[in-house]
Scaffold this active site. Sequence first.
Site, mmCIF file in Angstrom:
data_model
loop_
_atom_site.group_PDB
_atom_site.id
_atom_site.type_symbol
_atom_site.label_atom_id
_atom_site.label_comp_id
_atom_site.label_asym_id
_atom_site.label_seq_id
_atom_site.Cartn_x
_atom_site.Cartn_y
_atom_site.Cartn_z
ATOM 1 N N ARG A 334 -1.139 14.692 -1.981
ATOM 2 C CA ARG A 334 -0.428 15.475 -0.963
ATOM 3 C C ARG A 334 -1.037 16.861 -0.801
ATOM 4 N NH1 ARG A 334 3.740 12.733 0.824
ATOM 5 N NH2 ARG A 334 4.470 14.532 2.022
ATOM 6 N N ARG A 335 -2.350 16.972 -1.061
ATOM 7 C CA ARG A 335 -3.079 18.225 -0.817
ATOM 8 C C ARG A 335 -4.207 18.002 0.185
ATOM 9 N NH1 ARG A 335 -4.740 20.429 -6.643
ATOM 10 N NH2 ARG A 335 -5.506 22.175 -5.382
ATOM 11 N N GLY A 336 -4.212 16.851 0.839
ATOM 12 C CA GLY A 336 -5.245 16.576 1.820
ATOM 13 C C GLY A 336 -6.548 16.060 1.237
ATOM 14 N N LEU A 337 -6.582 15.772 -0.076
ATOM 15 C CA LEU A 337 -7.835 15.342 -0.702
ATOM 16 C C LEU A 337 -8.229 13.941 -0.255
ATOM 17 C CD1 LEU A 337 -7.407 16.675 -4.364
ATOM 18 C CD2 LEU A 337 -8.238 17.843 -2.327
ATOM 19 N N GLY A 338 -7.245 13.062 -0.122
ATOM 20 C CA GLY A 338 -7.558 11.716 0.346
ATOM 21 C C GLY A 338 -8.146 11.740 1.746
ATOM 22 N N HIS A 339 -7.598 12.599 2.584
ATOM 23 C CA HIS A 339 -8.119 12.730 3.942
ATOM 24 C C HIS A 339 -9.558 13.252 3.911
ATOM 25 C CE1 HIS A 339 -7.021 13.957 8.349
ATOM 26 N NE2 HIS A 339 -8.117 13.244 8.270
ATOM 27 N N GLU A 360 -9.778 -3.180 2.568
ATOM 28 C CA GLU A 360 -8.614 -4.046 2.362
ATOM 29 C C GLU A 360 -7.473 -3.216 1.795
ATOM 30 O OE1 GLU A 360 -12.190 -6.497 2.328
ATOM 31 O OE2 GLU A 360 -11.585 -5.011 0.823
ATOM 32 N N ASN A 365 1.876 -2.101 0.385
ATOM 33 C CA ASN A 365 1.606 -0.684 0.140
ATOM 34 C C ASN A 365 1.785 0.079 1.447
ATOM 35 O OD1 ASN A 365 0.707 1.831 -0.622
ATOM 36 N ND2 ASN A 365 -1.104 1.066 -1.710
ATOM 37 N N TYR A 372 -3.956 4.896 6.513
ATOM 38 C CA TYR A 372 -5.113 4.413 7.263
ATOM 39 C C TYR A 372 -4.812 4.305 8.760
ATOM 40 C CZ TYR A 372 -7.106 3.344 2.706
ATOM 41 O OH TYR A 372 -7.600 3.443 1.435
#
Length: 410
Positions: A334-339, A360, A365, A372
């Site tokens: 929730r810090r934008g790292l995944g984005h 996949e 989930n 995504y």
Amino acid sequence: MADPHVHILALDSATRVCEVALLSVHGLQRQRYERSHDGTGEHAETVLPMVDDVLRQADLEREQLTAVAFGQGPGGFTGLRVACGVAQGMAYALGLPVLPVVSLQAMAHAIDGDEAIRVVAQDARMGELYVAAYAQPESAAQGWQSLCEPMLISASDLPVWLARQQQQWGAIDIRLLGNASQAYPELQLLQLPGLVKHAQVLERAPAHAIADLAYLAWLRSEGVSPAQAAPLYVRDKVAFTTAEREQGQGGNPKARPVFEITRMQSSELGAVAEIEKRTQAHPWTVAQFEEAVAAGYEAWVIREADQVLGFYLLMVAPDLVHLLLISVRPESQRRGLGHQLLRHCEARAEQLGVEGVLLEVRPSNRNALDFYANRGFAQVGVRKGYYPNGPLGREDAWVMKKTLKPAGDA
């Protein structure tokens, strides 16, 4: 008038101008009503009369409101408390949810344009800025997506911070918003490839933009109870002793270190496997990561200073790339790292000249599916019994794809 389906009241008192906006939505029709008052120290006395004014304009009673939103900051302590307190009081009395909206995100949302990223830099006084970065939404049903949550940095550090962030974001257009260059004229000389400065200085988050984002949040059922509503403070300490300033202190908390995305090193495999173990039901082992890296898979980590916070693993095929794994350690989510990791993955795919990214995901989930989908991926197939699912046997995988424009295309 006929009663529209949704009525969102938005309040903002973060600056010397206090604003109230009412957004009424019925199907595809939208109506907005706004009032404002310029007067520092007068917000507490003027905000409720302005609320009554916009309700009269819309021919509504307070009991017909759907939710109450407010600009939660960052900003001045006293001003933020007024809008938050009034929103809480009205919500308690009327039994409504509260929709806090980050003020810098509302500023990013407030103007038209097609640039990929918007950076909002707002004067925080004492030689410092409130800074946040947002990525363009994939559709009009979404707000601008957070890349960097609001933080406090020295005004003199903005050019360095922007340059380093741009290296991670890639060669894309970035629009700089806010009043930083007006407060610190030396920033008017800031030049970076792809950087576009907004001609009109935004002094504050318009209440109508807060209402728009609040409506999107309401559609996602993200309202909170009045007791949970709170301003967003990124500076808790506003005065420093001479000794503290001589030691370089000038904000609380200090600006977060710049995140770096680099190729995964063998010395980092243990940290990567630990993140995988903590975030996946059936995690890869260190040996599997070693084999993947040895086989030439694209393996990247995102770090803060010397600490690995997340990673992704990519298999390159002739016409696309296959995102095998992507993960961020739980306490850094929730810090934008995944984005940031996903954008880096897409940039690598474009550099490699392929048409898209494939992955996949478990249909159970929901968070991953939303993540995504909000970033332009669409389901293109199903792999039956792809995932182990403990005592339940096997679970299908949804195959999702995002089509890209390869580097060099018009």
